[in-house]
Design a protein around this motif. Structure first.
Motif, PDB file in Angstrom:
ATOM      1  N   ASP A 143     -34.817  20.643  50.012  1.00 42.95           N
ATOM      2  CA  ASP A 143     -34.154  19.811  49.007  1.00 42.95           C
ATOM      3  C   ASP A 143     -32.793  19.289  49.455  1.00 42.95           C
ATOM      4  OD1 ASP A 143     -32.837  22.179  48.935  1.00 42.95           O
ATOM      5  OD2 ASP A 143     -33.532  22.770  46.934  1.00 42.95           O
ATOM      6  N   THR A 144     -32.383  19.625  50.686  1.00 42.38           N
ATOM      7  CA  THR A 144     -31.067  19.184  51.146  1.00 42.38           C
ATOM      8  C   THR A 144     -31.215  18.404  52.447  1.00 42.38           C
ATOM      9  OG1 THR A 144     -30.167  21.226  50.270  1.00 42.38           O
ATOM     10  CG2 THR A 144     -28.740  20.002  51.756  1.00 42.38           C
ATOM     11  N   CYS A 145     -30.410  17.359  52.567  1.00 41.25           N
ATOM     12  CA  CYS A 145     -30.372  16.634  53.847  1.00 41.25           C
ATOM     13  C   CYS A 145     -29.396  17.357  54.764  1.00 41.25           C
ATOM     14  CB  CYS A 145     -29.933  15.187  53.610  1.00 41.25           C
ATOM     15  SG  CYS A 145     -29.613  14.320  55.153  1.00 41.25           S
ATOM     16  N   ARG A 146     -29.847  17.737  55.945  1.00 38.48           N
ATOM     17  CA  ARG A 146     -28.979  18.498  56.849  1.00 38.48           C
ATOM     18  C   ARG A 146     -28.013  17.574  57.599  1.00 38.48           C
ATOM     19  NH1 ARG A 146     -30.339  23.535  57.710  1.00 38.48           N
ATOM     20  NH2 ARG A 146     -29.641  23.474  59.867  1.00 38.48           N
ATOM     21  N   VAL A 147     -28.311  16.284  57.589  1.00 39.27           N
ATOM     22  CA  VAL A 147     -27.413  15.314  58.229  1.00 39.27           C
ATOM     23  C   VAL A 147     -26.256  14.968  57.282  1.00 39.27           C
ATOM     24  CG1 VAL A 147     -27.285  12.882  58.943  1.00 39.27           C
ATOM     25  CG2 VAL A 147     -29.135  14.333  59.771  1.00 39.27           C
ATOM     26  N   ALA A 148     -26.593  14.797  56.006  1.00 38.11           N
ATOM     27  CA  ALA A 148     -25.583  14.455  54.991  1.00 38.11           C
ATOM     28  C   ALA A 148     -25.874  15.305  53.754  1.00 38.11           C
ATOM     29  CB  ALA A 148     -25.660  12.963  54.661  1.00 38.11           C
ATOM     30  N   PRO A 149     -25.393  16.557  53.750  1.00 40.30           N
ATOM     31  CA  PRO A 149     -25.801  17.507  52.707  1.00 40.30           C
ATOM     32  C   PRO A 149     -25.496  17.062  51.276  1.00 40.30           C
ATOM     33  CG  PRO A 149     -24.744  18.659  54.528  1.00 40.30           C
ATOM     34  CD  PRO A 149     -24.574  17.191  54.794  1.00 40.30           C
ATOM     35  N   LYS A 150     -24.495  16.184  51.088  1.00 43.99           N
ATOM     36  CA  LYS A 150     -24.185  15.757  49.715  1.00 43.99           C
ATOM     37  C   LYS A 150     -24.997  14.534  49.299  1.00 43.99           C
ATOM     38  CE  LYS A 150     -19.567  17.621  49.535  1.00 43.99           C
ATOM     39  NZ  LYS A 150     -18.193  17.338  49.869  1.00 43.99           N
ATOM     40  N   SER A 151     -25.804  14.025  50.226  1.00 45.49           N
ATOM     41  CA  SER A 151     -26.528  12.779  49.945  1.00 45.49           C
ATOM     42  C   SER A 151     -27.811  13.041  49.173  1.00 45.49           C
ATOM     43  CB  SER A 151     -26.857  12.104  51.273  1.00 45.49           C
ATOM     44  OG  SER A 151     -27.731  11.038  51.052  1.00 45.49           O
ATOM     45  N   ASP A 152     -28.219  12.055  48.368  1.00 39.83           N
ATOM     46  CA  ASP A 152     -29.495  12.200  47.672  1.00 39.83           C
ATOM     47  C   ASP A 152     -30.589  11.385  48.360  1.00 39.83           C
ATOM     48  OD1 ASP A 152     -28.689   9.685  47.087  1.00 39.83           O
ATOM     49  OD2 ASP A 152     -28.755   9.898  44.907  1.00 39.83           O
ATOM     50  N   ARG A 153     -30.315  10.931  49.592  1.00 41.12           N
ATOM     51  CA  ARG A 153     -31.345  10.210  50.337  1.00 41.12           C
ATOM     52  C   ARG A 153     -31.450  10.758  51.749  1.00 41.12           C
ATOM     53  NH1 ARG A 153     -29.798   4.724  53.314  1.00 41.12           N
ATOM     54  NH2 ARG A 153     -31.246   5.749  54.731  1.00 41.12           N
ATOM     55  N   CYS A 154     -32.566  10.381  52.410  1.00 41.03           N
ATOM     56  CA  CYS A 154     -32.801  10.801  53.796  1.00 41.03           C
ATOM     57  C   CYS A 154     -32.395   9.648  54.719  1.00 41.03           C
ATOM     58  CB  CYS A 154     -34.289  11.117  53.953  1.00 41.03           C
ATOM     59  SG  CYS A 154     -34.875  11.167  55.652  1.00 41.03           S
ATOM     60  N   TYR A 155     -31.738   9.973  55.829  1.00 40.38           N
ATOM     61  CA  TYR A 155     -31.255   8.964  56.773  1.00 40.38           C
ATOM     62  C   TYR A 155     -32.071   8.917  58.061  1.00 40.38           C
ATOM     63  CZ  TYR A 155     -27.165   8.409  53.825  1.00 40.38           C
ATOM     64  OH  TYR A 155     -26.335   8.140  52.764  1.00 40.38           O
ATOM     65  N   ALA A 156     -33.245   9.573  58.089  1.00 41.21           N
ATOM     66  CA  ALA A 156     -34.046   9.565  59.322  1.00 41.21           C
ATOM     67  C   ALA A 156     -34.161   8.127  59.840  1.00 41.21           C
ATOM     68  CB  ALA A 156     -35.420  10.158  59.046  1.00 41.21           C
ATOM     69  N   ALA A 157     -34.126   7.983  61.163  1.00 36.43           N
ATOM     70  CA  ALA A 157     -33.971   6.645  61.751  1.00 36.43           C
ATOM     71  C   ALA A 157     -35.309   6.018  62.127  1.00 36.43           C
ATOM     72  CB  ALA A 157     -33.085   6.745  62.991  1.00 36.43           C
ATOM     73  N   PHE A 158     -35.486   4.758  61.775  1.00 34.69           N
ATOM     74  CA  PHE A 158     -36.646   4.012  62.278  1.00 34.69           C
ATOM     75  C   PHE A 158     -36.426   3.813  63.775  1.00 34.69           C
ATOM     76  CE2 PHE A 158     -38.911   0.285  63.639  1.00 34.69           C
ATOM     77  CZ  PHE A 158     -40.174   0.569  63.164  1.00 34.69           C
ATOM     78  N   SER A 159     -37.411   4.206  64.582  1.00 32.36           N
ATOM     79  CA  SER A 159     -37.200   4.236  66.027  1.00 32.36           C
ATOM     80  C   SER A 159     -38.278   3.489  66.800  1.00 32.36           C
ATOM     81  CB  SER A 159     -37.123   5.702  66.504  1.00 32.36           C
ATOM     82  OG  SER A 159     -36.129   6.387  65.789  1.00 32.36           O
ATOM     83  N   GLY A 160     -38.846   2.476  66.189  1.00 35.26           N
ATOM     84  CA  GLY A 160     -39.818   1.635  66.887  1.00 35.26           C
ATOM     85  C   GLY A 160     -39.084   0.551  67.674  1.00 35.26           C
ATOM     86  N   ASP A 161     -39.599   0.229  68.858  1.00 29.22           N
ATOM     87  CA  ASP A 161     -38.941  -0.786  69.686  1.00 29.22           C
ATOM     88  C   ASP A 161     -39.377  -2.217  69.358  1.00 29.22           C
ATOM     89  OD1 ASP A 161     -37.247   0.605  71.782  1.00 29.22           O
ATOM     90  OD2 ASP A 161     -39.124   1.700  72.018  1.00 29.22           O
ATOM     91  N   ASP A 192     -34.672   0.835  53.275  1.00 31.92           N
ATOM     92  CA  ASP A 192     -33.578   1.626  53.840  1.00 31.92           C
ATOM     93  C   ASP A 192     -33.626   3.048  53.282  1.00 31.92           C
ATOM     94  OD1 ASP A 192     -31.370   2.257  55.293  1.00 31.92           O
ATOM     95  OD2 ASP A 192     -29.942   1.381  53.874  1.00 31.92           O
ATOM     96  N   ASP A 193     -34.654   3.771  53.658  1.00 30.16           N
ATOM     97  CA  ASP A 193     -34.861   5.125  53.151  1.00 30.16           C
ATOM     98  C   ASP A 193     -35.716   5.865  54.171  1.00 30.16           C
ATOM     99  OD1 ASP A 193     -36.077   7.380  51.874  1.00 30.16           O
ATOM    100  OD2 ASP A 193     -35.516   6.536  49.946  1.00 30.16           O
ATOM    101  N   GLY A 194     -35.221   6.989  54.671  1.00 27.17           N
ATOM    102  CA  GLY A 194     -35.942   7.704  55.715  1.00 27.17           C
ATOM    103  C   GLY A 194     -37.258   8.301  55.250  1.00 27.17           C
ATOM    104  N   ILE A 195     -37.444   8.445  53.939  1.00 23.14           N
ATOM    105  CA  ILE A 195     -38.709   9.001  53.439  1.00 23.14           C
ATOM    106  C   ILE A 195     -39.675   7.859  53.077  1.00 23.14           C
ATOM    107  CG2 ILE A 195     -39.776  10.398  51.610  1.00 23.14           C
ATOM    108  CD1 ILE A 195     -37.120  12.012  51.534  1.00 23.14           C
ATOM    109  N   ALA A 196     -39.238   6.964  52.196  1.00 27.13           N
ATOM    110  CA  ALA A 196     -40.090   5.816  51.821  1.00 27.13           C
ATOM    111  C   ALA A 196     -39.646   4.620  52.653  1.00 27.13           C
ATOM    112  CB  ALA A 196     -39.943   5.537  50.334  1.00 27.13           C
ATOM    113  N   TYR A 197     -39.996   4.638  53.944  1.00 26.19           N
ATOM    114  CA  TYR A 197     -39.442   3.659  54.888  1.00 26.19           C
ATOM    115  C   TYR A 197     -40.217   2.348  54.931  1.00 26.19           C
ATOM    116  CZ  TYR A 197     -42.961   6.227  57.452  1.00 26.19           C
ATOM    117  OH  TYR A 197     -44.134   6.843  57.797  1.00 26.19           O
TER     118      TYR A 197
END
Ligand SMILES: Cc1cc2nc3c(=O)[nH]c(=O)nc-3n(C[C@H](O)[C@H](O)[C@H](O)COP(=O)(O)OP(=O)(O)OC[C@H]3O[C@@H](n4cnc5c(N)ncnc54)[C@H](O)[C@@H]3O)c2cc1C
Ligand code: SF4
Length: 325
Positions: A143-161, A192-197
């Motif tokens: 339930d917590t983002c380890r990159v931004a613990p106070k955030s309510d969203r995921c920042y996982a990066a789109f990494s397609g070339d 712009d959402d690491g979960i619903a990208y």
């Protein structure tokens, strides 16, 4: 790596059959080359109960040219894309395709799979045991983002070339779903959402991308990665432009690897038709303002932020030098 979980494999022969097979199955996933989906399944990141293998659908494969645009089927492999002479006027696509993974991945990995790739993060792309030992995270099972613990969203990066290379060529996505075929600028299939990208509905699939051809437009792609021979972009930049009198025109830039979606940079019109040195200084500011990588990789976000304008300047310089030849 863990064993694959149990699933039912369906093998449709047409797009219509694939859409029908997906209908009403919330636990189903489309399978193309499997070079992203299968490792993710082994890591327990996704556990589909049904895989719909798109590999037998001939209408998804191939590249055609109608004089004004290219149509690239979603099932076309990256290797085919990189080697097709029809792509001579869209070199950013070839450079991006050749920068993806290694030769064996490119032989089976597809355009559709690359464009619909899951987002990545150093706290997510790990084994189940690693993630459990670290209390999971918001993208999956926590339930917590380890990159931004106070955030309510995921920042996982789109990494397609490929996406940024297609976006600077203003590609349009052809999408099939239960209510027929629709078209969308490629940039708009991303959120712009690491979960619903993706903005695609789960039962929709990418059928093709259409790339308009513009006379005189030059393009290129460059990325940085940890392992030079085989790795996702920590940051990647695609550029398309025309050069007249040593000034930039029709400048388009897109970035990947930095945010949860590939990003088209705004405000580039102001850089066109002015002295090149001034344009490059302004470009630096625009990129730093608009692209804000988070700590989703082991490489510091600050480095990735600094390197994006460097990549853009390198590609621009290369395209200008080529246009002078
Ligand atoms: C070691 C390694 C290195 C890699 N390096 C890179 C890299 O440098 N750059 C990079 O971009 N990628 C990289 N990848 C990821 C992957 O190999 C490529 O992105 C490849 O293009 C994915 O395509 P695929 O056909 O194998 O997709 P799959 O794994 O089959 O599918 C990926 C996702 O897309 C969905 N999907 C597939 N086709 C469609 C469709 N037509 N419509 C809707 N959804 C669809 C699937 O359901 C799944 O969610 C790497 C992978 C590995 C294992
Ligand atoms: S950005 Fe946060 S929520 Fe998303 S995968 Fe990384 S740690 Fe998890």
């Amino acid at each position: 790596m863990e064993l694959l979980s149990q699933f039912t494999l369906l093998r449709p022969n047409s797009v219509a059959e694939a859409i029908a097979a997906r209908a009403g199955k919330s636990g189903a996933r489309f399978l193309a080359g499997g070079t992203d989906l299968l490792p993710n399944m082994r890591h327990g990141l996704v556990q589909p109960d049904t895989l719909i293998d798109l590999g037998g659908i001939a209408e998804l494969r191939g590249i055609t040219h109608d004089g004004q645009s290219l149509r690239i089927g979603a099932g076309t492999t990256l290797e085919q894309l990189a080697n097709d002479p029809l792509l001579r006027d869209t070199p950013a696509l070839v450079e991006a395709a050749l920068a993806i993974a290694g030769p064996t991945h490119r032989a089976v990995g597809t355009i559709g799979g690359n464009l619909c790739l899951d987002t990545r993060c150093q706290f997510y792309n790990q084994s189940d045991a690693w993630r459990e030992a670290n209390n999971f995270c918001m993208k999956l099972a926590g339930d917590t983002c380890r990159v931004a613990p106070k955030s309510d969203r995921c920042y996982a990066a789109f990494s397609g070339d490929l996406a940024p290379a297609l976006m600077v060529h203003r590609a349009v996505a052809e999408i099939a779903g239960p209510s027929g075929v629709r078209h969308s600028p490629l940039a708009e299939i991303y959120a712009d959402d690491g979960i619903a990208y993706l903005t695609l509905a789960p039962e929709e699939m990418l059928v093709a991308v259409r790339v308009p051809l513009v006379a005189g437009l030059r393009s290129g792609y460059q990325k940085i990665r940890i392992r030079g021979a085989i790795d996702f972009p920590l940051a990647g930049v695609a550029v398309a432009l025309r050069v007249e009198n040593n000034q930039l025109h029709d400048l388009r830039i897109a970035a990947t690897g930095a945010e949860s979606r590939p990003l088209l940079i705004n405000g580039l019109d102001a850089l066109c038709g002015i002295p090149l040195d001034d344009a490059l200084v302004q470009l630096d500011k625009l990129l730093r303002k608009q692209v804000a990588p988070m700590e989703t990789s082991i490489t510091p976000a600050a480095y990735r932020r600094r390197v994006l304008p460097v990549l853009a300047r390198r590609v621009i310089s290369r395209l200008i030098a080529a246009s002078a030849e």
